[in-house]
Design a protein around this motif. Structure first.
Motif, short mmCIF file in Angstrom:
data_model
loop_
_atom_site.label_atom_id
_atom_site.label_comp_id
_atom_site.label_asym_id
_atom_site.label_seq_id
_atom_site.Cartn_x
_atom_site.Cartn_y
_atom_site.Cartn_z
N LEU A 30 47.95 88.42 54.39
CA LEU A 30 48.13 87.45 55.47
C LEU A 30 47.35 87.82 56.71
CD1 LEU A 30 51.89 86.45 55.52
CD2 LEU A 30 49.93 84.95 55.27
N SER A 35 40.72 84.02 56.86
CA SER A 35 41.12 83.35 55.63
C SER A 35 39.99 83.41 54.61
CB SER A 35 41.46 81.89 55.94
OG SER A 35 40.30 81.24 56.40
N VAL B 42 57.09 78.70 63.08
CA VAL B 42 56.10 78.60 61.99
C VAL B 42 54.69 78.54 62.56
CG1 VAL B 42 55.28 77.13 60.13
CG2 VAL B 42 57.70 77.56 60.36
N ASN B 43 54.52 77.76 63.65
CA ASN B 43 53.18 77.63 64.24
C ASN B 43 52.68 78.96 64.77
OD1 ASN B 43 53.14 74.95 63.68
ND2 ASN B 43 53.69 74.27 65.73
N LEU B 46 51.60 81.06 61.90
CA LEU B 46 50.33 80.61 61.31
C LEU B 46 49.14 81.04 62.16
CD1 LEU B 46 50.80 77.01 59.90
CD2 LEU B 46 49.96 79.01 58.71
N THR B 49 48.18 84.64 61.73
CA THR B 49 47.44 85.08 60.54
C THR B 49 45.93 85.06 60.76
OG1 THR B 49 47.42 82.85 59.65
CG2 THR B 49 49.22 84.25 58.97
N PRO B 77 43.39 78.63 60.74
CA PRO B 77 44.82 78.45 61.07
C PRO B 77 45.04 77.71 62.37
CG PRO B 77 44.39 80.69 60.39
CD PRO B 77 43.07 80.05 60.54
N LEU B 80 44.75 74.09 61.70
CA LEU B 80 45.94 73.63 60.97
C LEU B 80 47.11 73.43 61.92
CD1 LEU B 80 45.99 75.78 57.73
CD2 LEU B 80 45.61 73.35 57.91
N VAL B 81 47.26 74.39 62.85
CA VAL B 81 48.41 74.33 63.76
C VAL B 81 48.26 73.17 64.73
CG1 VAL B 81 49.49 75.57 65.67
CG2 VAL B 81 49.12 76.71 63.52
N SER B 84 49.64 70.42 62.93
CA SER B 84 51.09 70.62 62.80
C SER B 84 51.84 70.23 64.07
CB SER B 84 51.34 72.08 62.44
OG SER B 84 52.65 72.44 62.72
#
Lengths: 252, 122
Positions: A30, A35, B42-43, B46, B49, B77, B80-81, B84
Protein backbone atom coordinates in the motif's frame (compact mmCIF):
# COMPACT_ATOMS: atom_id res chain seq x y z
CA UNK A 1 -24.34 -2.17 27.86
CA UNK A 2 -26.23 -0.69 24.93
CA UNK A 3 -23.56 2.01 24.67
CA UNK A 4 -20.57 -0.19 25.39
CA UNK A 5 -21.25 -2.80 22.73
CA UNK A 6 -21.07 -0.45 19.69
CA UNK A 7 -17.94 1.18 21.10
CA UNK A 8 -16.22 -2.15 21.63
CA UNK A 9 -17.23 -3.45 18.19
CA UNK A 10 -16.05 -0.25 16.49
CA UNK A 11 -12.74 -0.42 18.36
CA UNK A 12 -12.34 -4.06 17.39
CA UNK A 13 -12.99 -3.21 13.72
CA UNK A 14 -10.40 -0.39 13.85
CA UNK A 15 -7.78 -2.61 15.49
CA UNK A 16 -8.47 -5.41 13.03
CA UNK A 17 -8.26 -3.07 10.03
CA UNK A 18 -5.09 -1.54 11.43
CA UNK A 19 -3.52 -4.95 11.92
CA UNK A 20 -4.54 -5.96 8.40
CA UNK A 21 -3.48 -2.82 6.58
CA UNK A 22 -0.51 -1.55 8.54
CA UNK A 23 1.60 -4.66 9.01
CA UNK A 24 3.52 -7.02 6.82
CA UNK A 25 3.26 -7.26 3.04
CA UNK A 26 -0.01 -5.30 2.80
CA UNK A 27 1.71 -2.27 4.24
CA UNK A 28 4.61 -2.57 1.82
CA UNK A 29 2.19 -2.91 -1.07
CA UNK A 30 0.00 0.00 0.00
CA UNK A 31 2.68 2.48 0.97
CA UNK A 32 5.27 2.03 -1.75
CA UNK A 33 4.51 5.65 -2.48
CA UNK A 34 3.43 4.79 -5.98
CA UNK A 35 0.65 2.84 -7.58
CA UNK A 36 2.97 2.07 -10.46
CA UNK A 37 0.65 4.14 -12.63
CA UNK A 38 2.26 7.34 -11.48
CA UNK A 39 5.63 6.25 -12.80
CA UNK A 40 4.51 5.45 -16.31
CA UNK A 41 2.19 8.42 -16.34
CA UNK A 42 3.47 11.69 -17.77
CA UNK A 43 6.90 10.29 -18.54
CA UNK A 44 6.30 8.90 -21.97
CA UNK A 45 5.79 10.89 -25.07
CA UNK A 46 4.19 8.71 -27.69
CA UNK A 47 5.72 10.74 -30.49
CA UNK A 48 9.32 10.46 -29.51
CA UNK A 49 11.77 9.94 -26.71
CA UNK A 50 11.20 12.18 -23.72
CA UNK A 51 13.82 14.83 -23.18
CA UNK A 52 15.99 14.43 -20.16
CA UNK A 53 14.75 17.46 -18.34
CA UNK A 54 11.39 19.14 -18.69
CA UNK A 55 10.27 22.39 -17.23
CA UNK A 56 7.74 25.09 -17.88
CA UNK A 57 8.34 26.38 -21.34
CA UNK A 58 9.35 23.13 -22.96
CA UNK A 59 7.33 20.25 -24.35
CA UNK A 60 7.91 16.58 -23.98
CA UNK A 61 5.37 15.63 -21.36
CA UNK A 62 2.46 13.58 -22.51
CA UNK A 63 -0.09 15.99 -21.10
CA UNK A 64 -0.27 19.75 -21.19
CA UNK A 65 -1.59 20.21 -17.66
CA UNK A 66 1.15 20.99 -15.20
CA UNK A 67 -1.11 19.72 -12.44
CA UNK A 68 -1.07 15.98 -12.93
CA UNK A 69 -4.17 15.39 -10.81
CA UNK A 70 -6.09 17.63 -13.20
CA UNK A 71 -4.55 15.75 -16.11
CA UNK A 72 -5.93 12.50 -14.69
CA UNK A 73 -9.34 13.92 -13.84
CA UNK A 74 -10.02 15.73 -17.10
CA UNK A 75 -7.89 13.98 -19.69
CA UNK A 76 -7.04 10.37 -18.86
CA UNK A 77 -10.24 9.81 -16.89
CA UNK A 78 -12.40 12.52 -18.45
CA UNK A 79 -15.22 10.09 -19.06
CA UNK A 80 -15.24 9.19 -15.35
CA UNK A 81 -15.60 12.87 -14.55
CA UNK A 82 -18.62 13.08 -16.83
CA UNK A 83 -20.08 10.18 -14.86
CA UNK A 84 -19.17 11.90 -11.59
CA UNK A 85 -20.95 15.09 -12.63
CA UNK A 86 -23.93 12.97 -13.66
CA UNK A 87 -24.03 11.29 -10.24
CA UNK A 88 -23.92 14.70 -8.56
CA UNK A 89 -26.78 15.85 -10.78
CA UNK A 90 -28.78 12.71 -10.01
CA UNK A 91 -28.27 13.15 -6.25
CA UNK A 92 -29.36 16.79 -6.29
CA UNK A 93 -32.29 16.00 -8.58
CA UNK A 94 -33.26 13.18 -6.22
CA UNK A 95 -33.18 15.59 -3.29
CA UNK A 96 -35.42 17.96 -5.23
CA UNK A 97 -37.76 15.12 -6.13
CA UNK A 98 -37.97 13.90 -2.52
CA UNK A 99 -38.93 17.36 -1.32
CA UNK A 100 -41.15 18.23 -4.27
CA UNK A 101 -44.38 19.87 -3.16
CA UNK A 102 -43.09 20.35 0.36
CA UNK A 103 -42.25 24.00 -0.03
CA UNK A 104 -43.82 26.61 2.15
CA UNK A 105 -47.16 27.69 0.82
CA UNK A 106 -47.69 31.15 -0.55
CA UNK A 107 -45.72 33.13 -3.08
CA UNK A 108 -43.20 34.68 -0.74
CA UNK A 109 -42.03 32.39 2.03
CA UNK A 110 -41.91 34.17 5.39
CA UNK A 111 -38.36 34.91 6.32
CA UNK A 112 -36.53 36.68 9.01
CA UNK A 113 -34.71 39.84 8.02
CA UNK A 114 -30.99 39.39 7.60
CA UNK A 115 -28.96 40.97 10.38
CA UNK A 116 -27.01 44.20 9.92
CA UNK A 117 -23.69 42.37 10.07
CA UNK A 118 -24.72 40.01 7.28
CA UNK A 119 -26.11 42.70 4.99
CA UNK A 120 -23.05 44.93 5.49
CA UNK A 121 -20.43 42.25 5.02
CA UNK A 122 -22.16 40.23 2.30
CA UNK A 123 -21.23 42.38 -0.76
CA UNK A 124 -17.52 42.27 0.02
CA UNK A 125 -17.49 38.59 0.92
CA UNK A 126 -19.59 37.67 -2.12
CA UNK A 127 -17.29 39.60 -4.45
CA UNK A 128 -14.28 37.92 -2.86
CA UNK A 129 -15.86 34.48 -3.16
CA UNK A 130 -16.77 35.00 -6.82
CA UNK A 131 -13.31 36.25 -7.78
CA UNK A 132 -11.49 33.50 -5.88
CA UNK A 133 -13.91 30.86 -7.12
CA UNK A 134 -13.41 31.84 -10.75
CA UNK A 135 -9.64 32.06 -10.31
CA UNK A 136 -9.52 28.61 -8.69
CA UNK A 137 -11.68 27.15 -11.47
CA UNK A 138 -9.65 28.76 -14.27
CA UNK A 139 -6.25 27.75 -12.89
CA UNK A 140 -7.09 24.11 -12.28
CA UNK A 141 -4.43 22.95 -14.73
CA UNK A 142 -1.68 24.94 -12.99
CA UNK A 143 -2.49 25.02 -9.29
CA UNK A 144 -4.36 22.84 -6.83
CA UNK A 145 -8.08 23.39 -7.15
CA UNK A 146 -10.15 23.34 -10.29
CA UNK A 147 -13.80 23.27 -11.19
CA UNK A 148 -15.14 21.42 -8.18
CA UNK A 149 -13.74 23.62 -5.38
CA UNK A 150 -14.18 26.66 -7.64
CA UNK A 151 -17.83 25.77 -8.15
CA UNK A 152 -18.26 25.24 -4.42
CA UNK A 153 -16.86 28.73 -3.78
CA UNK A 154 -19.20 30.25 -6.37
CA UNK A 155 -22.11 28.40 -4.78
CA UNK A 156 -21.09 29.73 -1.36
CA UNK A 157 -21.22 33.25 -2.79
CA UNK A 158 -24.64 32.64 -4.33
CA UNK A 159 -26.01 31.17 -1.08
CA UNK A 160 -24.65 34.12 0.89
CA UNK A 161 -26.29 36.48 -1.60
CA UNK A 162 -29.51 34.51 -1.23
CA UNK A 163 -29.54 34.72 2.56
CA UNK A 164 -28.47 38.35 2.80
CA UNK A 165 -30.87 39.82 0.24
CA UNK A 166 -33.75 37.39 0.81
CA UNK A 167 -34.13 36.89 -2.94
CA UNK A 168 -33.86 33.34 -4.08
CA UNK A 169 -32.61 32.58 -7.58
CA UNK A 170 -35.38 31.25 -9.78
CA UNK A 171 -35.43 27.50 -10.20
CA UNK A 172 -35.83 27.84 -13.94
CA UNK A 173 -32.68 29.88 -14.29
CA UNK A 174 -30.68 27.44 -12.15
CA UNK A 175 -31.94 24.49 -14.15
CA UNK A 176 -31.14 26.26 -17.41
CA UNK A 177 -27.57 26.93 -16.24
CA UNK A 178 -27.20 23.37 -15.08
CA UNK A 179 -28.54 21.86 -18.28
CA UNK A 180 -26.45 24.19 -20.41
CA UNK A 181 -23.30 23.18 -18.52
CA UNK A 182 -24.06 19.49 -18.90
CA UNK A 183 -24.77 19.95 -22.59
CA UNK A 184 -21.51 21.88 -23.06
CA UNK A 185 -19.53 19.10 -21.37
CA UNK A 186 -20.92 16.52 -23.79
CA UNK A 187 -20.39 18.93 -26.72
CA UNK A 188 -16.71 19.25 -25.82
CA UNK A 189 -16.56 15.46 -25.66
CA UNK A 190 -18.15 15.10 -29.09
CA UNK A 191 -15.78 17.74 -30.49
CA UNK A 192 -12.92 15.53 -29.32
CA UNK A 193 -14.61 12.58 -31.02
CA UNK A 194 -14.92 14.48 -34.29
CA UNK A 195 -11.43 15.98 -34.44
CA UNK A 196 -9.28 13.55 -32.50
CA UNK A 197 -11.20 10.32 -32.84
CA UNK A 198 -12.07 9.66 -29.21
CA UNK A 199 -14.67 11.04 -26.86
CA UNK A 200 -13.38 13.91 -24.67
CA UNK A 201 -10.00 13.91 -26.40
CA UNK A 202 -8.41 17.33 -26.10
CA UNK A 203 -8.94 18.73 -29.55
CA UNK A 204 -6.62 21.71 -29.41
CA UNK A 205 -3.05 21.72 -28.37
CA UNK A 206 -1.85 24.42 -26.07
CA UNK A 207 1.08 26.64 -25.43
CA UNK A 208 4.08 25.78 -23.36
CA UNK A 209 3.67 23.84 -20.16
CA UNK A 210 3.08 26.15 -17.24
CA UNK A 211 1.50 28.90 -19.30
CA UNK A 212 -2.11 29.83 -18.70
CA UNK A 213 -3.09 28.71 -22.21
CA UNK A 214 -1.19 25.47 -21.98
CA UNK A 215 -4.37 23.38 -21.79
CA UNK A 216 -7.35 25.23 -23.34
CA UNK A 217 -9.73 22.25 -23.22
CA UNK A 218 -8.96 21.70 -19.53
CA UNK A 219 -9.79 25.35 -18.81
CA UNK A 220 -13.03 25.05 -20.77
CA UNK A 221 -14.08 21.81 -19.07
CA UNK A 222 -13.28 23.08 -15.58
CA UNK A 223 -15.21 26.28 -16.25
CA UNK A 224 -18.19 24.17 -17.34
CA UNK A 225 -17.83 21.99 -14.23
CA UNK A 226 -17.63 25.08 -12.01
CA UNK A 227 -20.88 26.42 -13.52
CA UNK A 228 -22.59 23.06 -13.14
CA UNK A 229 -21.41 22.45 -9.58
CA UNK A 230 -22.30 25.97 -8.44
CA UNK A 231 -25.81 25.85 -9.93
CA UNK A 232 -26.39 22.37 -8.51
CA UNK A 233 -25.19 23.24 -5.02
CA UNK A 234 -27.19 26.47 -4.97
CA UNK A 235 -30.22 24.50 -6.11
CA UNK A 236 -29.66 21.93 -3.38
CA UNK A 237 -29.38 24.56 -0.65
CA UNK A 238 -32.46 26.29 -2.04
CA UNK A 239 -34.39 23.01 -1.97
CA UNK A 240 -33.36 22.18 1.58
CA UNK A 241 -33.78 25.71 2.94
CA UNK A 242 -37.26 26.39 1.59
CA UNK A 243 -39.15 23.37 2.88
CA UNK A 244 -41.91 23.84 5.35
CA UNK A 245 -40.77 23.50 8.93
CA UNK A 246 -43.35 21.47 10.88
CA UNK A 247 -42.31 23.07 14.16
CA UNK A 248 -42.90 26.50 12.65
CA UNK A 249 -46.65 26.12 12.21
CA UNK A 250 -47.62 28.14 15.26
CA UNK A 251 -45.73 31.14 13.99
CA UNK A 252 -47.83 33.59 11.97
CA UNK B 1 6.60 5.39 14.63
CA UNK B 2 6.84 7.24 11.35
CA UNK B 3 4.44 9.69 9.81
CA UNK B 4 2.65 7.13 7.63
CA UNK B 5 1.68 5.09 10.68
CA UNK B 6 0.45 8.14 12.58
CA UNK B 7 -1.73 9.42 9.72
CA UNK B 8 -2.99 5.93 8.91
CA UNK B 9 -4.02 5.37 12.53
CA UNK B 10 -5.78 8.76 12.56
CA UNK B 11 -7.66 7.79 9.39
CA UNK B 12 -8.67 4.46 10.90
CA UNK B 13 -9.78 6.22 14.09
CA UNK B 14 -11.95 8.60 12.06
CA UNK B 15 -13.49 5.57 10.38
CA UNK B 16 -14.01 3.95 13.80
CA UNK B 17 -15.66 7.05 15.28
CA UNK B 18 -17.99 7.11 12.30
CA UNK B 19 -18.78 3.43 12.78
CA UNK B 20 -19.56 4.02 16.45
CA UNK B 21 -21.79 6.96 15.59
CA UNK B 22 -23.63 4.85 13.05
CA UNK B 23 -24.13 2.07 15.55
CA UNK B 24 -24.91 3.81 18.80
CA UNK B 25 -27.86 6.03 18.04
CA UNK B 26 -31.12 6.26 16.17
CA UNK B 27 -30.92 9.88 15.09
CA UNK B 28 -30.89 10.26 11.31
CA UNK B 29 -28.72 13.38 11.39
CA UNK B 30 -26.22 11.50 13.53
CA UNK B 31 -26.08 8.74 10.92
CA UNK B 32 -25.42 11.20 8.12
CA UNK B 33 -22.61 12.85 10.09
CA UNK B 34 -21.21 9.42 10.95
CA UNK B 35 -21.13 8.35 7.31
CA UNK B 36 -19.39 11.64 6.51
CA UNK B 37 -16.73 10.89 9.13
CA UNK B 38 -16.20 7.40 7.74
CA UNK B 39 -15.83 8.86 4.25
CA UNK B 40 -13.22 11.30 5.51
CA UNK B 41 -11.29 8.48 7.12
CA UNK B 42 -11.29 6.46 3.90
CA UNK B 43 -10.25 9.51 1.86
CA UNK B 44 -7.34 10.32 4.16
CA UNK B 45 -6.20 6.72 3.97
CA UNK B 46 -6.41 6.68 0.17
CA UNK B 47 -4.43 9.90 -0.20
CA UNK B 48 -1.85 8.50 2.20
CA UNK B 49 -1.16 5.51 -0.06
CA UNK B 50 0.25 7.89 -2.66
CA UNK B 51 2.59 9.64 -0.26
CA UNK B 52 6.31 9.14 -0.36
CA UNK B 53 9.07 10.68 1.75
CA UNK B 54 10.12 14.15 0.70
CA UNK B 55 7.63 14.36 -2.16
CA UNK B 56 5.95 17.56 -3.31
CA UNK B 57 2.45 18.21 -4.64
CA UNK B 58 1.99 16.51 -8.05
CA UNK B 59 2.47 19.64 -10.15
CA UNK B 60 5.16 19.74 -12.80
CA UNK B 61 7.66 22.50 -12.09
CA UNK B 62 11.21 23.22 -13.13
CA UNK B 63 12.45 20.66 -10.63
CA UNK B 64 10.79 17.92 -12.66
CA UNK B 65 13.14 15.52 -14.37
CA UNK B 66 12.03 12.71 -16.67
CA UNK B 67 14.85 10.50 -15.48
CA UNK B 68 15.30 9.57 -11.86
CA UNK B 69 12.52 9.19 -9.31
CA UNK B 70 9.43 11.34 -9.59
CA UNK B 71 9.76 14.26 -7.19
CA UNK B 72 6.09 14.26 -6.34
CA UNK B 73 3.49 12.04 -4.74
CA UNK B 74 1.51 9.53 -6.76
CA UNK B 75 -1.32 11.59 -8.32
CA UNK B 76 -3.67 8.65 -8.94
CA UNK B 77 -5.06 8.29 -5.37
CA UNK B 78 -5.49 12.07 -5.19
CA UNK B 79 -7.58 12.04 -8.37
CA UNK B 80 -9.65 9.15 -7.01
CA UNK B 81 -10.26 11.01 -3.76
CA UNK B 82 -11.37 14.11 -5.69
CA UNK B 83 -14.12 12.00 -7.24
CA UNK B 84 -14.91 10.40 -3.89
CA UNK B 85 -15.38 13.77 -2.18
CA UNK B 86 -17.77 15.02 -4.86
CA UNK B 87 -19.84 11.82 -4.79
CA UNK B 88 -19.88 12.01 -0.97
CA UNK B 89 -21.28 15.52 -1.21
CA UNK B 90 -24.03 14.33 -3.54
CA UNK B 91 -25.04 11.41 -1.32
CA UNK B 92 -25.02 13.66 1.75
CA UNK B 93 -27.38 16.07 -0.01
CA UNK B 94 -29.74 13.25 -0.90
CA UNK B 95 -29.57 11.85 2.63
CA UNK B 96 -30.34 15.28 4.12
CA UNK B 97 -33.36 15.65 1.84
CA UNK B 98 -34.62 12.25 2.99
CA UNK B 99 -33.99 13.28 6.61
CA UNK B 100 -36.10 16.41 6.07
CA UNK B 101 -38.83 14.18 4.62
CA UNK B 102 -38.62 11.88 7.65
CA UNK B 103 -38.75 14.83 10.00
CA UNK B 104 -41.88 16.16 8.30
CA UNK B 105 -43.60 12.79 8.50
CA UNK B 106 -42.77 11.97 12.11
CA UNK B 107 -42.01 15.31 13.71
CA UNK B 108 -38.59 14.13 14.88
CA UNK B 109 -35.37 12.72 13.46
CA UNK B 110 -35.34 9.46 15.37
CA UNK B 111 -35.53 6.39 13.24
CA UNK B 112 -36.57 3.31 15.19
CA UNK B 113 -38.32 0.20 13.97
CA UNK B 114 -41.52 0.88 15.79
CA UNK B 115 -41.89 3.27 18.73
CA UNK B 116 -44.05 0.87 20.71
CA UNK B 117 -41.66 -2.04 20.42
CA UNK B 118 -38.73 0.14 21.40
CA UNK B 119 -40.44 1.25 24.58
CA UNK B 120 -41.09 -2.33 25.56
CA UNK B 121 -37.49 -3.29 24.87
CA UNK B 122 -35.99 -0.52 26.96
Amino acid sequence: MTRLLPALVSLAVVVLLGALLLTGPTRDGLFRGSSGLGDTFSRRDARGPAPDRVGPGSRGLENASANTVTAIVLDYRGFDTLGEVTVLFAAVAGAGLALFGRRRRGQAPPRRRASLILTTAAPFVVLFLFVVGLAVALHGHLTPGGGFPGGALLAAGLVLLMSSTGHEPSARRLHLLEGLAGFSFVTVGVAGLVWKGSFLAHFTGGGALGDFWSAPVTILLYLIIALKVSSELTGAVRTLALVEDPTDKEAP
Amino acid sequence: MNIVTIVAISALLLFGIGLYGLWSGRNVLRWILAVGLMETGVNVFLVLTGWRPGAAAPIVTEAFSTSGPLPFIDPVPSALVLTSIVIGLGTTTLALALAVLHGQEHGNLDCGDDPGTLEVLE
